[in-house]
Design a protein around this motif. Structure first.
Motif, PDB file in Angstrom:
ATOM      1  N   LEU A 155       0.836  -1.213   0.000  1.00 12.96           N
ATOM      2  CA  LEU A 155       0.000   0.000   0.000  1.00 12.96           C
ATOM      3  C   LEU A 155       0.866   1.257   0.000  1.00 12.96           C
ATOM      4  N   ASP A 156       0.323   2.334  -0.544  1.00 12.04           N
ATOM      5  CA  ASP A 156       1.018   3.623  -0.535  1.00 12.04           C
ATOM      6  C   ASP A 156       0.474   4.442   0.635  1.00 12.04           C
ATOM      7  N   PHE A 157       1.345   4.832   1.547  1.00 13.97           N
ATOM      8  CA  PHE A 157       0.870   5.543   2.742  1.00 13.97           C
ATOM      9  C   PHE A 157       1.967   6.449   3.284  1.00 13.97           C
ATOM     10  N   ASP A 158       1.540   7.489   4.004  1.00 17.05           N
ATOM     11  CA  ASP A 158       2.452   8.341   4.763  1.00 17.05           C
ATOM     12  C   ASP A 158       2.365   7.948   6.226  1.00 17.05           C
ATOM     13  N   TYR A 159       3.290   8.456   7.036  1.00 12.59           N
ATOM     14  CA  TYR A 159       3.264   8.068   8.448  1.00 12.59           C
ATOM     15  C   TYR A 159       4.065   9.028   9.319  1.00 12.59           C
ATOM     16  N   LEU A 160       3.774   8.944  10.607  1.00 10.40           N
ATOM     17  CA  LEU A 160       4.556   9.611  11.656  1.00 10.40           C
ATOM     18  C   LEU A 160       4.590   8.649  12.833  1.00 10.40           C
ATOM     19  N   VAL A 161       5.783   8.201  13.215  1.00  7.61           N
ATOM     20  CA  VAL A 161       5.915   7.231  14.307  1.00  7.61           C
ATOM     21  C   VAL A 161       7.056   7.665  15.223  1.00  7.61           C
ATOM     22  N   GLY A 162       6.962   7.317  16.507  1.00  9.86           N
ATOM     23  CA  GLY A 162       7.913   7.818  17.500  1.00  9.86           C
ATOM     24  C   GLY A 162       9.158   6.987  17.724  1.00  9.86           C
ATOM     25  N   ALA A 163       9.463   6.051  16.827  1.00  8.58           N
ATOM     26  CA  ALA A 163      10.684   5.244  16.974  1.00  8.58           C
ATOM     27  C   ALA A 163      11.175   4.842  15.598  1.00  8.58           C
ATOM     28  N   GLN A 164      12.446   4.458  15.551  1.00  9.90           N
ATOM     29  CA  GLN A 164      13.008   3.967  14.294  1.00  9.90           C
ATOM     30  C   GLN A 164      12.521   2.534  14.097  1.00  9.90           C
ATOM     31  N   ILE A 165      12.007   2.233  12.906  1.00  7.54           N
ATOM     32  CA  ILE A 165      11.455   0.903  12.648  1.00  7.54           C
ATOM     33  C   ILE A 165      12.249   0.229  11.545  1.00  7.54           C
ATOM     34  N   GLU A 166      12.454  -1.076  11.723  1.00  4.27           N
ATOM     35  CA  GLU A 166      13.173  -1.862  10.720  1.00  4.27           C
ATOM     36  C   GLU A 166      12.439  -1.772   9.372  1.00  4.27           C
ATOM     37  N   GLY A 167      13.183  -1.476   8.313  1.00  2.60           N
ATOM     38  CA  GLY A 167      12.575  -1.397   6.985  1.00  2.60           C
ATOM     39  C   GLY A 167      12.130   0.005   6.595  1.00  2.60           C
ATOM     40  N   PHE A 168      12.248   0.965   7.533  1.00  8.93           N
ATOM     41  CA  PHE A 168      11.862   2.351   7.257  1.00  8.93           C
ATOM     42  C   PHE A 168      13.049   3.266   7.561  1.00  8.93           C
ATOM     43  N   ASP A 169      13.432   4.095   6.591  1.00  7.93           N
ATOM     44  CA  ASP A 169      14.597   4.972   6.773  1.00  7.93           C
ATOM     45  C   ASP A 169      14.325   6.096   7.760  1.00  7.93           C
ATOM     46  N   LEU A 170      13.089   6.612   7.728  1.00  8.03           N
ATOM     47  CA  LEU A 170      12.741   7.771   8.558  1.00  8.03           C
ATOM     48  C   LEU A 170      11.553   7.462   9.458  1.00  8.03           C
ATOM     49  N   MET A 171      11.346   8.329  10.458  1.00  8.90           N
ATOM     50  CA  MET A 171      10.185   8.214  11.339  1.00  8.90           C
ATOM     51  C   MET A 171       8.994   9.009  10.791  1.00  8.90           C
ATOM     52  N   VAL A 172       9.218   9.720   9.689  1.00 11.61           N
ATOM     53  CA  VAL A 172       8.168  10.534   9.055  1.00 11.61           C
ATOM     54  C   VAL A 172       8.239  10.343   7.550  1.00 11.61           C
ATOM     55  N   ARG A 173       7.067  10.212   6.915  1.00 12.12           N
ATOM     56  CA  ARG A 173       7.013  10.262   5.450  1.00 12.12           C
ATOM     57  C   ARG A 173       5.850  11.163   5.044  1.00 12.12           C
ATOM     58  N   LEU A 174       6.110  12.071   4.121  1.00 12.91           N
ATOM     59  CA  LEU A 174       5.072  12.949   3.580  1.00 12.91           C
ATOM     60  C   LEU A 174       5.191  12.912   2.062  1.00 12.91           C
ATOM     61  N   SER A 175       4.123  12.442   1.403  1.00 16.14           N
ATOM     62  CA  SER A 175       4.136  12.315  -0.059  1.00 16.14           C
ATOM     63  C   SER A 175       2.726  12.602  -0.575  1.00 16.14           C
ATOM     64  N   ASP A 176       2.396  12.040  -1.739  1.00 17.64           N
ATOM     65  CA  ASP A 176       1.044  12.192  -2.283  1.00 17.64           C
ATOM     66  C   ASP A 176       0.167  10.988  -1.930  1.00 17.64           C
ATOM     67  N   ALA A 177       0.602  10.161  -0.982  1.00 22.09           N
ATOM     68  CA  ALA A 177      -0.164   8.961  -0.613  1.00 22.09           C
ATOM     69  C   ALA A 177      -1.555   9.344  -0.079  1.00 22.09           C
ATOM     70  N   PRO A 178      -2.553   8.473  -0.268  1.00 15.44           N
ATOM     71  CA  PRO A 178      -3.925   8.822   0.131  1.00 15.44           C
ATOM     72  C   PRO A 178      -4.231   8.675   1.620  1.00 15.44           C
ATOM     73  N   ILE A 179      -3.360   7.969   2.356  1.00 18.31           N
ATOM     74  CA  ILE A 179      -3.604   7.793   3.798  1.00 18.31           C
ATOM     75  C   ILE A 179      -2.341   8.128   4.589  1.00 18.31           C
ATOM     76  N   ILE A 180      -2.546   8.486   5.857  1.00 17.66           N
ATOM     77  CA  ILE A 180      -1.403   8.706   6.752  1.00 17.66           C
ATOM     78  C   ILE A 180      -1.704   8.044   8.092  1.00 17.66           C
TER      79      ILE A 180
END
Length: 456
Positions: free
Chosen positions: A132-157
């Protein structure tokens, strides 16, 4: 033309991740801070946006900026903030900025005093596995994700909704800013004693948040928490309400298996609280169109968020765990989870009291019986951290009384704690280190080698 944003207090965990996310979006980014620690420092340097000097420089604030992003670490009299106000440059807290960037998206907010980072991480892991295409904001570093925040044109966050204060200019909880469509509430246990002076005041923040759920929105709630259940009863029936409990599971020889319609499924995380987290994540994923088969296939490979039941060393009969637990409810849940998972092993549990609440002698009684499941219970206090927070250093008898544990051991020097732990015998014994801090950078190399060598 690319946007240009300046971060006041760029060194924070989420702040520097947001700065890097905007940079990857093609924006121009600058920032200041009076202290920047690792890993923020190295990551900002690699991206070419590490401030040249520590401190605050009003000259960095100019009319060419599209906005200021203000971190919680900055003070109200910050010279850069004063100049930004004088120049009428738009000032955003990071939650307000996240909302500005996600107004057109479906917004999912995960709230609660405990479990929100893990639930958010589980949802992100599943959505990514399912493509799925999604944005996110999370409070810890997660395996498989470079950043704790993503902002793009995705339809959900997917947003981890923190109840802590927004910024020096906005003393409301961050989660009020996100204007969710789907809200999960995991449980309420008094935290942030310095900000929410009474438990009633703390609960009221969550009550107000639930009341913000729009008509035909969704409210997913852990029904065995009496405070959450009461809040759910007050939410109008125009909202789709989904109660949940822990996912059914069984433990066999130190391994947890989910009980599913297709049989037993081994997972990497364990403990009652994680089975609650997992069920909450499943309810969110269902709301986003994920099927049961997709969820179970994805969750089987979930390893956990950083510093949550993190295994630092392991042998046939011993494990060194690192966990973020610091609030009373988190401490109790984590200690009990390790003991239930490995009932025949001795458990040495160490808690660094690091937050303002945990270091306050007026709050310590909230830790009563949280250490009961440990065979050896140890507290580490850093006198420097206590004095920085202008609090009084608690002695062993105060802590024993607060924790209701007469054999509790106190250390106030990393060197002595390190020596004590390195001299224990770790045959048929687990060691659990818990803190939102880092034990003053205590070197764990010898401990790791000792445990890894056993029977390996």
């Amino acid at each position: 033309m690319s946007k240009n944003y300046h971060f006041i207090a760029i060194g924070g965990a989420v702040m520097h991740n947001l700065a890097l996310a905007l940079l990857s979006k093609g924006y121009q980014v600058s920032g200041s801070d009076d202290e920047i620690y690792e890993p923020s420092r190295s990551r900002l340097k690699a991206a070419g946006i590490l401030p040249e000097e520590k401190g605050w420089f009003p000259d960095k604030i100019h009319q060419g900026l599209d906005g200021i992003i203000l971190g919680m670490h900055a003070r109200i009299d910050n010279p850069e903030l004063i100049r930004a106000k004088a120049l009428n440059i738009p000032i955003f807290s990071f939650p307000a900025f996240i909302y500005e960037q996600s107004k057109e998206k479906k917004r999912v907010v995960i709230s609660g005093s405990h479990g929100k980072t893990t639930i958010t991480s589980m949802v992100l892991h599943v959505l990514k596995s399912c493509g799925l295409d999604f944005d996110y904001l999370v409070g810890a570093q997660i395996e498989g994700f470079d950043l704790m925040v993503r902002l793009s044109d995705a339809p959900i966050i997917i947003i981890e909704g923190d109840e802590y204060l927004t910024s020096p200019l906005d003393r409301r909880p961050k989660f009020f800013h996100y204007h969710h469509h789907i809200l999960l509430m995991s449980g309420i246990a008094w935290d942030h004693f310095n900000v929410f002076p009474t438990f009633e005041n703390y609960v009221d923040q969550f009550s107000q948040l639930a009341a913000m759920t729009p008509e035909k929105g969704a409210f997913i709630f852990y029904e065995d928490d009496p405070n959450v259940k009461k809040i759910a009863a007050e939410v109008p029936n125009t909202v789709r309400k989904t109660p949940y409990r822990e996912h059914p599971a069984v433990i066999k020889a130190g391994q947890t298996y989910l009980l599913t319609k297709k049989g037993e499924l081994p997972i990497s995380v364990f403990g009652q609280h994680n089975l609650q987290n997992l069920q909450g994540a499943w309810e969110i994923c269902q709301n986003l169109g994920i099927t049961a088969d997709q969820f179970y296939e994805s969750i089987a490979s979930f390893k956990g968020a950083a510093k949550r039941q993190q295994i630092l060393a392991k042998s046939d009969d011993s494990i060194l765990f690192r966990d973020f637990a610091h609030a009373p409810s988190k401490l109790k849940a984590t200690v009990e989870a390790v003991k239930v998972q490995y009932p025949d092993r001795k458990l040495i549990a160490v808690q660094e009291l690091h937050t303002y609440s945990s270091l306050n002698k007026d709050f310590v009684h909230n830790y009563a019986h949280t250490f009961d499941a440990a065979d050896v219970a140890i507290i580490y206090l850093n006198p420097k951290a206590v004095s920085l927070k202008k609090l009084e250093l608690m002695d062993e008898s105060t802590l024993r009384s607060g924790f209701k544990r007469n054999d509790l051991i106190l250390f106030t020097e990393t060197k002595k704690l390190k020596s004590y732990l390195e001299n224990q015998i770790y045959q048929n014994c687990n060691l659990l280190l818990m803190s939102s801090g880092n034990y003053d950078d205590m070197d764990l190399t010898t401990l790791q080698k000792t445990i890894n060598k056993q029977h390996s």
